[in-house]
Design a protein around this motif. Structure first.
Motif, PDB file in Angstrom:
ATOM      1  N   ASP A  87       0.763  -1.269  -0.058  1.00 34.71           N
ATOM      2  CA  ASP A  87      -0.092  -0.084  -0.073  1.00 34.71           C
ATOM      3  C   ASP A  87       0.814   1.231   0.162  1.00 34.71           C
ATOM      4  OD1 ASP A  87      -2.070   1.687   0.094  1.00 34.71           O
ATOM      5  OD2 ASP A  87      -2.583   1.304   2.354  1.00 34.71           O
ATOM      6  N   SER A  89      -0.141   4.552   0.249  1.00 38.99           N
ATOM      7  CA  SER A  89      -1.030   5.536   0.588  1.00 38.99           C
ATOM      8  C   SER A  89      -0.307   6.453   1.900  1.00 38.99           C
ATOM      9  CB  SER A  89      -2.302   4.994   1.309  1.00 38.99           C
ATOM     10  OG  SER A  89      -2.217   4.289   2.225  1.00 38.99           O
ATOM     11  N   ARG A  90       0.656   5.870   2.183  1.00 37.52           N
ATOM     12  CA  ARG A  90       1.584   6.788   3.140  1.00 37.52           C
ATOM     13  C   ARG A  90       2.477   8.048   2.481  1.00 37.52           C
ATOM     14  NH1 ARG A  90       7.098   4.214   4.221  1.00 37.52           N
ATOM     15  NH2 ARG A  90       7.476   2.562   2.835  1.00 37.52           N
ATOM     16  N   LYS A  92       1.838  10.701   0.790  1.00 33.02           N
ATOM     17  CA  LYS A  92       0.733  11.677   0.085  1.00 33.02           C
ATOM     18  C   LYS A  92       0.924  12.668  -0.853  1.00 33.02           C
ATOM     19  CE  LYS A  92      -1.772  10.202   3.690  1.00 33.02           C
ATOM     20  NZ  LYS A  92      -2.946   9.231   3.632  1.00 33.02           N
ATOM     21  N   LEU A 110      -3.281   1.737  -4.616  1.00 34.82           N
ATOM     22  CA  LEU A 110      -3.432   3.081  -4.945  1.00 34.82           C
ATOM     23  C   LEU A 110      -4.834   3.639  -4.369  1.00 34.82           C
ATOM     24  CD1 LEU A 110      -1.897   3.876  -8.497  1.00 34.82           C
ATOM     25  CD2 LEU A 110      -0.865   4.002  -6.354  1.00 34.82           C
ATOM     26  N   THR A 111      -4.866   3.978  -2.890  1.00 37.40           N
ATOM     27  CA  THR A 111      -5.843   4.287  -2.436  1.00 37.40           C
ATOM     28  C   THR A 111      -6.206   5.778  -1.954  1.00 37.40           C
ATOM     29  OG1 THR A 111      -5.269   3.511  -0.434  1.00 37.40           O
ATOM     30  CG2 THR A 111      -6.496   1.994  -1.636  1.00 37.40           C
ATOM     31  N   ARG A 112      -5.144   6.443  -1.549  1.00 40.01           N
ATOM     32  CA  ARG A 112      -5.159   7.897  -1.001  1.00 40.01           C
ATOM     33  C   ARG A 112      -4.151   8.668  -1.721  1.00 40.01           C
ATOM     34  NH1 ARG A 112      -6.305   6.709   5.498  1.00 40.01           N
ATOM     35  NH2 ARG A 112      -8.168   5.574   5.076  1.00 40.01           N
ATOM     36  N   ASN A 113      -3.767   8.322  -2.942  1.00 37.48           N
ATOM     37  CA  ASN A 113      -2.447   8.929  -3.505  1.00 37.48           C
ATOM     38  C   ASN A 113      -3.502  10.171  -4.541  1.00 37.48           C
ATOM     39  OD1 ASN A 113      -1.598   5.753  -3.390  1.00 37.48           O
ATOM     40  ND2 ASN A 113       0.133   7.580  -2.916  1.00 37.48           N
ATOM     41  N   TYR A 114      -3.904  11.095  -4.069  1.00 32.67           N
ATOM     42  CA  TYR A 114      -4.725  11.960  -4.659  1.00 32.67           C
ATOM     43  C   TYR A 114      -3.915  12.911  -5.680  1.00 32.67           C
ATOM     44  CZ  TYR A 114      -8.008  10.494  -1.007  1.00 32.67           C
ATOM     45  OH  TYR A 114      -8.710   9.529  -0.507  1.00 32.67           O
ATOM     46  N   SER A 134      -9.977   6.585  -7.963  1.00 34.78           N
ATOM     47  CA  SER A 134      -9.738   7.522  -6.852  1.00 34.78           C
ATOM     48  C   SER A 134      -8.740   8.213  -6.988  1.00 34.78           C
ATOM     49  CB  SER A 134      -9.514   6.370  -5.537  1.00 34.78           C
ATOM     50  OG  SER A 134      -8.571   5.606  -5.849  1.00 34.78           O
TER      51      SER A 134
END
Length: 312
Positions: A87, A89-90, A92, A110-114, A134
């Motif tokens: 993961d 997501s760390r 950012k 790739l869940t929080r890689n905005y 996402s």
């Protein structure tokens, strides 16, 4: 009479301090237990594939000199023989991610890689794009040479990317679809380059004609700054134009000049005079002097004349 004995203030303060120290000790023990429960799993309990990916990521961070996760803006994980990815997501502020030429089958890491803008996933074994919706900041996405078969599911995942401009999907099984390119252009109108070719205006007009019949009728119904009803409904009754009425004083076969002439040439002349005239005007080049005549002729010449021919 008995006298009340006042409590010793030093003893009372000492007991308060003892009580507070015991309370803080209990709180510290509870916090330590909570931290022990939240402690992540050791590397030995992870699968060998995840351990390999974690090692690759850590090595890459050391090579690039990143000390904090917030400083990581790019990761080069290409040609690492990866089948799974940890993961990410760390990270950012990750913007550029290279994962081509691996053995990946999915994209669930790739869940929080905005902030991700460029993603290279070509030359893998990806058959499902679940998780890509996402990534709202994605600008470039390379997915050629994979195993994508469902064109509808692929389009559904890519629709959530308003900033996607460059996309590659060639060398996938879904490219065998007859109208694959026009289908992608229609459902992803923000894409400007598809499979390394720029999307043309003609392709956009063609895809509207094929996939959006209602809009096609609207476009075809616009003429002379006005809109007419060009829609076609097989159940609607046939519209007939109203018949034009004949004037009451009109007589059939009575609209021809029946004047009798003794000489046929007079009849031809009168008929020719009733026809419309056509005039052709041109310059009479016989009256225009040449260059030599302009310099050799001492006398002034008359201006050039116009020649007019009238035809009936």
């Amino acid at each position: 009479m008995f006298k009340l004995k006042h409590p010793d203030p030093d003893a009372e303060a000492s007991s308060n301090r003892l009580f507070l120290s015991l309370k803080f000790s209990l709180l510290f023990i509870e916090s330590q237990n909570t931290l022990m429960e939240m402690k992540p799993e050791p590397m030995n309990s992870l699968s060998p594939k995840i351990q390999l990916c974690d090692k690759v990521v850590e090595d890459e961070l050391k090579i690039c000199g990143f000390k904090r996760d917030a400083d990581v803006s790019e990761l080069f994980l290409s040609q690492k023989d990866l089948t799974e990815v940890i993961d990410l997501s760390r990270f950012k502020k990750l913007k550029y991610l290279w994962l081509q030429h691996n053995k990946l089958q999915g994209i669930t890491f790739l869940t929080r890689n905005y902030c991700l803008t460029e993603l290279y996933l070509n030359n893998n074994a990806i058959f499902d794009l679940e998780g890509l919706h996402s990534l709202p900041s994605l600008y470039l996405l390379l997915l050629h040479h994979n195993e994508l078969t469902n064109i509808d599911a692929t389009v559904k995942e890519l629709k959530g990317m308003p900033n996607l401009k460059i996309l590659t999907l060639h060398q996938n099984p879904l490219c065998q679809y007859n109208l694959y390119r026009l289908y992608i252009i229609y459902h992803l109108p923000e894409v400007q380059f598809l499979d390394r070719k720029q999307v043309t205006a003609e392709e956009r007009r063609t895809m509207i004609t094929i996939f959006n019949h209602e809009r096609t009728h609207v476009v075809q119904s616009i003429a002379f700054r006005g809109r007419v009803d060009a829609s076609w409904n097989p159940r609607a009754p046939f519209k007939q134009k109203p018949a034009q009425r004949v004037p009451p004083d009109f007589a059939f076969a009575n609209n021809v000049d029946k004047t009798v002439f003794n000489d046929p040439e007079d009849a031809v002349f009168v008929r020719s005079m009733k026809r419309s005239a056509m005039a052709i005007t041109s310059l009479n080049w016989d009256t225009v002097p040449t260059r030599e005549e302009k310099y050799l002729d001492e006398k002034g010449r008359e201006p050039a004349q116009m020649l007019t021919v009238t035809l009936r």
